[in-house]
Motif scaffolding. Structure first.
Motif, PDB file in Angstrom:
ATOM      1  N   PRO A   3      53.217 -15.540 -37.116  1.00 22.47           N
ATOM      2  CA  PRO A   3      53.991 -15.732 -38.344  1.00 22.47           C
ATOM      3  C   PRO A   3      53.243 -16.597 -39.353  1.00 22.47           C
ATOM      4  O   PRO A   3      52.460 -17.465 -38.980  1.00 22.47           O
ATOM      5  CB  PRO A   3      55.269 -16.424 -37.868  1.00 22.47           C
ATOM      6  CG  PRO A   3      54.959 -16.975 -36.525  1.00 22.47           C
ATOM      7  CD  PRO A   3      53.819 -16.177 -35.964  1.00 22.47           C
ATOM      8  N   VAL A   4      53.497 -16.353 -40.634  1.00 18.32           N
ATOM      9  CA  VAL A   4      52.839 -17.117 -41.694  1.00 18.32           C
ATOM     10  C   VAL A   4      53.196 -18.595 -41.557  1.00 18.32           C
ATOM     11  O   VAL A   4      52.338 -19.461 -41.655  1.00 18.32           O
ATOM     12  CB  VAL A   4      53.250 -16.577 -43.080  1.00 18.32           C
ATOM     13  CG1 VAL A   4      52.678 -17.442 -44.188  1.00 18.32           C
ATOM     14  CG2 VAL A   4      52.784 -15.138 -43.249  1.00 18.32           C
ATOM     15  N   VAL A   5      54.475 -18.869 -41.316  1.00 19.94           N
ATOM     16  CA  VAL A   5      54.948 -20.240 -41.134  1.00 19.94           C
ATOM     17  C   VAL A   5      55.767 -20.268 -39.843  1.00 19.94           C
ATOM     18  O   VAL A   5      56.896 -19.780 -39.813  1.00 19.94           O
ATOM     19  CB  VAL A   5      55.818 -20.699 -42.325  1.00 19.94           C
ATOM     20  CG1 VAL A   5      56.330 -22.105 -42.116  1.00 19.94           C
ATOM     21  CG2 VAL A   5      55.045 -20.594 -43.636  1.00 19.94           C
ATOM     22  N   PRO A   6      55.209 -20.808 -38.769  1.00 18.34           N
ATOM     23  CA  PRO A   6      55.931 -20.814 -37.491  1.00 18.34           C
ATOM     24  C   PRO A   6      57.330 -21.429 -37.587  1.00 18.34           C
ATOM     25  O   PRO A   6      58.267 -20.924 -36.970  1.00 18.34           O
ATOM     26  CB  PRO A   6      55.011 -21.626 -36.574  1.00 18.34           C
ATOM     27  CG  PRO A   6      53.640 -21.418 -37.147  1.00 18.34           C
ATOM     28  CD  PRO A   6      53.853 -21.352 -38.634  1.00 18.34           C
ATOM     29  N   ALA A   7      57.481 -22.478 -38.389  1.00 21.00           N
ATOM     30  CA  ALA A   7      58.792 -23.116 -38.510  1.00 21.00           C
ATOM     31  C   ALA A   7      59.816 -22.168 -39.142  1.00 21.00           C
ATOM     32  O   ALA A   7      61.000 -22.218 -38.815  1.00 21.00           O
ATOM     33  CB  ALA A   7      58.682 -24.405 -39.323  1.00 21.00           C
ATOM     34  N   LEU A   8      59.365 -21.298 -40.034  1.00 21.55           N
ATOM     35  CA  LEU A   8      60.268 -20.324 -40.651  1.00 21.55           C
ATOM     36  C   LEU A   8      60.677 -19.270 -39.620  1.00 21.55           C
ATOM     37  O   LEU A   8      61.832 -18.840 -39.596  1.00 21.55           O
ATOM     38  CB  LEU A   8      59.614 -19.677 -41.867  1.00 21.55           C
ATOM     39  CG  LEU A   8      60.520 -18.819 -42.754  1.00 21.55           C
ATOM     40  CD1 LEU A   8      61.687 -19.638 -43.299  1.00 21.55           C
ATOM     41  CD2 LEU A   8      59.721 -18.203 -43.893  1.00 21.55           C
ATOM     42  N   ALA A   9      59.754 -18.881 -38.769  1.00 18.26           N
ATOM     43  CA  ALA A   9      60.066 -17.935 -37.695  1.00 18.26           C
ATOM     44  C   ALA A   9      61.085 -18.545 -36.726  1.00 18.26           C
ATOM     45  O   ALA A   9      62.016 -17.860 -36.286  1.00 18.26           O
ATOM     46  CB  ALA A   9      58.791 -17.532 -36.952  1.00 18.26           C
ATOM     47  N   GLU A  10      60.937 -19.828 -36.430  1.00 13.37           N
ATOM     48  CA  GLU A  10      61.882 -20.503 -35.539  1.00 13.37           C
ATOM     49  C   GLU A  10      63.270 -20.593 -36.179  1.00 13.37           C
ATOM     50  O   GLU A  10      64.280 -20.399 -35.507  1.00 13.37           O
ATOM     51  CB  GLU A  10      61.367 -21.889 -35.177  1.00 13.37           C
ATOM     52  CG  GLU A  10      60.145 -21.854 -34.287  1.00 13.37           C
ATOM     53  CD  GLU A  10      59.518 -23.219 -34.081  1.00 13.37           C
ATOM     54  OE1 GLU A  10      60.172 -24.239 -34.379  1.00 13.37           O
ATOM     55  OE2 GLU A  10      58.363 -23.257 -33.617  1.00 13.37           O
ATOM     56  N   PHE A  11      63.310 -20.866 -37.477  1.00 10.57           N
ATOM     57  CA  PHE A  11      64.585 -20.880 -38.192  1.00 10.57           C
ATOM     58  C   PHE A  11      65.230 -19.500 -38.112  1.00 10.57           C
ATOM     59  O   PHE A  11      66.425 -19.366 -37.851  1.00 10.57           O
ATOM     60  CB  PHE A  11      64.374 -21.291 -39.653  1.00 10.57           C
ATOM     61  CG  PHE A  11      65.657 -21.349 -40.434  1.00 10.57           C
ATOM     62  CD1 PHE A  11      66.380 -22.525 -40.505  1.00 10.57           C
ATOM     63  CD2 PHE A  11      66.141 -20.225 -41.090  1.00 10.57           C
ATOM     64  CE1 PHE A  11      67.578 -22.579 -41.209  1.00 10.57           C
ATOM     65  CE2 PHE A  11      67.325 -20.270 -41.790  1.00 10.57           C
ATOM     66  CZ  PHE A  11      68.051 -21.446 -41.849  1.00 10.57           C
TER      67      PHE A  11
END
Length: 106
Positions: A3-11
């Protein structure tokens, strides 16, 4: 694919459960759990730095994350009451804010 931003994928993992499982059934107990889980993901999103390739989009991303954070905060307050219409409207607002955040990478 990373994912481009792992934290966004986790959200998104938390939002997915809320949007596709708990909201349609109006499972308020689990809606509340997911609201908290999404809110817990916000600090990591706020700290996320985009790659060099995407650094020109950092301000747009940061602004979108702030809007998403505000929607999550409002949703947490909405979930304190058992108002099905308001809760389901809150789900849609959080989902829309997430989509706007994700679109920065298109």
């Amino acid at each position: 694919i990373r994912p481009v931003v792992p934290a966004l994928a986790e959200f998104h993992e938390e939002l997915y459960k809320l949007y596709h499982y708990y909201a349609p059934e109006y499972d308020l107990a689990n809606i509340r759990v997911q609201a908290k889980a999404m809110q817990d993901k916000i600090p990591a999103l706020k700290e996320s730095k985009l790659s060099k390739k995407l650094e020109s989009r950092q301000k747009d991303f940061d602004d979108a994350v702030l809007a998403l954070s505000a929607e999550c905060d409002a949703f947490m307050k909405t979930c304190e009451k058992d108002d099905k219409e308001a809760v389901l409207a809150g789900v849609e607002k959080v989902h829309s804010a997430y989509v706007k955040t994700e679109k920065i990478f298109e």
